[in-house]
Design an enzyme around this catalytic site. Structure first.
Site, PDB file in Angstrom:
ATOM      1  N   GLU A 162     -13.002  75.151 104.017  1.00 57.23           N
ATOM      2  CA  GLU A 162     -11.840  75.934 103.223  1.00 57.23           C
ATOM      3  C   GLU A 162     -10.698  76.139 104.379  1.00 57.23           C
ATOM      4  O   GLU A 162     -10.837  75.789 105.690  1.00 57.23           O
ATOM      5  CB  GLU A 162     -12.230  77.419 102.761  1.00 57.23           C
ATOM      6  N   VAL A 206     -12.263  80.293  99.069  1.00 52.73           N
ATOM      7  CA  VAL A 206     -13.400  79.682  98.478  1.00 52.73           C
ATOM      8  C   VAL A 206     -13.131  79.461  97.039  1.00 52.73           C
ATOM      9  O   VAL A 206     -13.412  78.145  96.841  1.00 52.73           O
ATOM     10  CB  VAL A 206     -14.383  80.923  98.893  1.00 52.73           C
ATOM     11  N   ASP A 261     -10.623  95.435  92.209  1.00 49.36           N
ATOM     12  CA  ASP A 261     -10.524  94.074  93.157  1.00 49.36           C
ATOM     13  C   ASP A 261     -11.680  93.307  93.414  1.00 49.36           C
ATOM     14  O   ASP A 261     -12.800  93.763  94.118  1.00 49.36           O
ATOM     15  CB  ASP A 261     -10.031  94.901  94.421  1.00 49.36           C
ATOM     16  N   ASP A 283     -13.427  84.281  94.117  1.00 46.13           N
ATOM     17  CA  ASP A 283     -14.888  83.609  94.567  1.00 46.13           C
ATOM     18  C   ASP A 283     -15.915  83.772  93.792  1.00 46.13           C
ATOM     19  O   ASP A 283     -16.780  82.759  93.373  1.00 46.13           O
ATOM     20  CB  ASP A 283     -15.108  83.959  95.879  1.00 46.13           C
ATOM     21  N   LYS A 318     -19.498  90.557 104.310  1.00 42.58           N
ATOM     22  CA  LYS A 318     -19.276  91.624 105.286  1.00 42.58           C
ATOM     23  C   LYS A 318     -19.153  93.059 104.452  1.00 42.58           C
ATOM     24  O   LYS A 318     -18.914  92.997 103.175  1.00 42.58           O
ATOM     25  CB  LYS A 318     -18.155  91.429 106.327  1.00 42.58           C
TER      26      LYS A 318
HETATM   27  N1  PSU Z   1     -14.101  86.582 104.498  1.00 34.40           N
HETATM   28  C1  PSU Z   1     -13.906  86.425 105.690  1.00 34.40           C
HETATM   29  N2  PSU Z   1     -13.361  85.507 106.163  1.00 34.40           N
HETATM   30  C2  PSU Z   1     -12.499  84.887 105.389  1.00 34.40           C
HETATM   31  C3  PSU Z   1     -12.291  85.243 104.190  1.00 34.40           C
HETATM   32  C4  PSU Z   1     -13.219  86.004 103.629  1.00 34.40           C
HETATM   33  O1  PSU Z   1     -15.107  86.799 106.522  1.00 34.40           O
HETATM   34  O2  PSU Z   1     -11.429  84.135 105.683  1.00 34.40           O
HETATM   35  C5  PSU Z   1     -11.419  84.549 103.055  1.00 34.40           C
HETATM   36  C6  PSU Z   1     -11.964  83.445 102.225  1.00 34.40           C
HETATM   37  O3  PSU Z   1     -11.260  82.463 102.070  1.00 34.40           O
HETATM   38  C7  PSU Z   1     -12.450  83.935 101.029  1.00 34.40           C
HETATM   39  C8  PSU Z   1     -11.026  85.026 100.734  1.00 34.40           C
HETATM   40  O4  PSU Z   1     -12.361  82.995  99.843  1.00 34.40           O
HETATM   41  O5  PSU Z   1     -10.831  85.710 101.908  1.00 34.40           O
HETATM   42  C9  PSU Z   1     -11.277  85.979  99.670  1.00 34.40           C
HETATM   43  O6  PSU Z   1      -9.893  86.661  99.471  1.00 34.40           O
HETATM   44  P1  PSU Z   1      -9.882  87.594  98.047  1.00 34.40           P
HETATM   45  O7  PSU Z   1     -10.898  88.677  98.526  1.00 34.40           O
HETATM   46  O8  PSU Z   1      -8.250  87.761  98.238  1.00 34.40           O
HETATM   47  O9  PSU Z   1     -10.482  86.794  96.904  1.00 34.40           O
HETATM   48 MN    MN Z   2      -8.784  90.554  95.728  1.00 39.71          MN
END
Ligand code: PSU
Ligand code: MN
Length: 332
Positions: A51, A132, A164, A168, A185
């Site tokens: 990614e 992702v 939220d 993914d 995490k």
């Molecule tokens: N967790 C990490 N590093 C990252 C991400 C998540 O430790 O870079 C990134 C990945 O690209 C993941 C995205 O798909 O954050 C998720 O974002 P959101 O919660 O906005 O869907």
């Molecule tokens: Mn989100």
């Protein structure tokens, strides 16, 4: 063979008589693949998707571009072809050059692209770093089945109020790609993330562990729902899932190496601080994850970044082996 889904664009389960069950369709014409990736896919050689949000919005420069380059090399050393995925000038790209990686690592005009953003950024001819979810979708459209990242998105803490939940998770429910990560995490609610993955029918498989890993730490306090101890076992689960016509991905949870981990009690206090800073600043939505990652790097004085890079490299080593095992199964 009788598969429930025989729609023309079913990407993986071919289902027609006379073809192998997993004969891949040619890459979608809207994608731009490098020659190397195109040839590897056509020949059935192992290919690993990577990614780009992790480059543009997950790590600072210049560590981000160094990480991206080294991870590609690790995948090559493991006998697979790396395919880093992003949208550049509106073109979904599968396989990138060094200048492309440099652009993603530095250009402020690169937006974070999850699934909902993909049509918008492509149609407008913009640059986008894929999460992702968006990377899975583009990988599947290219015919790539193995994808390496650092951490998945998931159910955020307080999602009962904020709703939220990362796309993914819903993407894992519908797109046939196995994602290697180091777990999630604890900026997220790990328990609710695991429950949601169960509801969505996504196999969550601890690699060499009975405990679901928590990204910076090997332990989360939550059991891994399933366990595998070799790439061949993982490839067999991937093959079986898709052969049965069960659409969607798999989450392969690979713990950070012991020598690189930040113990849970140490990182948890830091994550709590980052979360309260986020609330104080009113950061939310798609900015939440990048904010938290950046803040954790600041608070730890870079220690979290070292751990993050180490776990991505560790995932790349495993991902290359899974792609090789899966390619071998497809040939055999
Ligand atoms: N967790 C990490 N590093 C990252 C991400 C998540 O430790 O870079 C990134 C990945 O690209 C993941 C995205 O798909 O954050 C998720 O974002 P959101 O919660 O906005 O869907
Ligand atoms: Mn989100």
């Amino acid at each position: 063979m009788n598969t429930p889904d025989t729609t023309p664009n079913a990407a993986s389960t071919a289902g027609q008589a006379g073809t192998a069950p997993h004969a891949e369709r040619p890459p979608h014409p809207a994608l731009t693949l490098t020659e190397e990736v195109r040839e590897a896919l056509a020949a059935g050689h192992p290919v690993v998707a990577l990614e780009s949000t992790i480059i543009s919005h997950g790590m600072p420069y210049p560590q981000n571009v160094a990480m991206a380059t080294e991870v590609e090399q690790i995948i090559r050393d493991g006998g697979a072809v790396p395919a880093t995925i992003a949208v550049l000038d509106g073109r979904p790209r599968v396989g990138l050059t060094r200048p492309d990686l440099e652009l993603l690592a530095t250009d402020q005009a690169v937006t974070k692209v999850s699934l909902r953003d993909l049509p918008y950024v492509v149609a407008r001819g913009e640059h986008g770093a894929t999460t992702v979810a968006a990377t899975m979708r583009l990988a599947a459209l290219a015919g790539i089945r193995t994808f390496v990242t650092g951490g998945l998105g998931g159910v955020h803490r307080g999602a009962q109020q904020s709703f939220d939940i990362s796309a993914d998770l819903t993407e894992l429910a519908q797109t046939d790609v196995a994602v290697v990560s180091a777990g999630v995490k604890s900026i997220l609610d790990i328990g609710l993330t695991l429950e949601t993955l169960e509801t969505l029918g996504v196999p969550v498989i601890g690699y060499g562990t009975d405990e679901f890993p928590a990204f910076f730490s090997r332990r989360s306090g939550f059991a891994a729902p399933m366990r595998a101890d070799s790439p061949a076992e993982l490839a067999a689960i991937m093959h079986t899932k898709w052969d049965l016509g069960i659409r969607g991905g798999l989450d392969i949870a690979n713990p950070i190496p012991a020598e690189d981990e930040i113990p849970a009690d140490q990182i948890d206090a830091i994550i709590d601080r980052a979360l309260s800073d986020m609330d104080a600043k009113g950061v939310k939505g798609k900015d939440a994850t990048p904010f938290l990652l950046g803040r954790i790097v600041e608070i730890t004085g870079g220690e979290s970044l070292r751990a993050n890079i180490a776990l991505v490299k560790n995932n790349a080593r495993l991902g290359a082996r899974i792609a090789a095992a899966y390619a071998e199964l497809q040939r055999g």
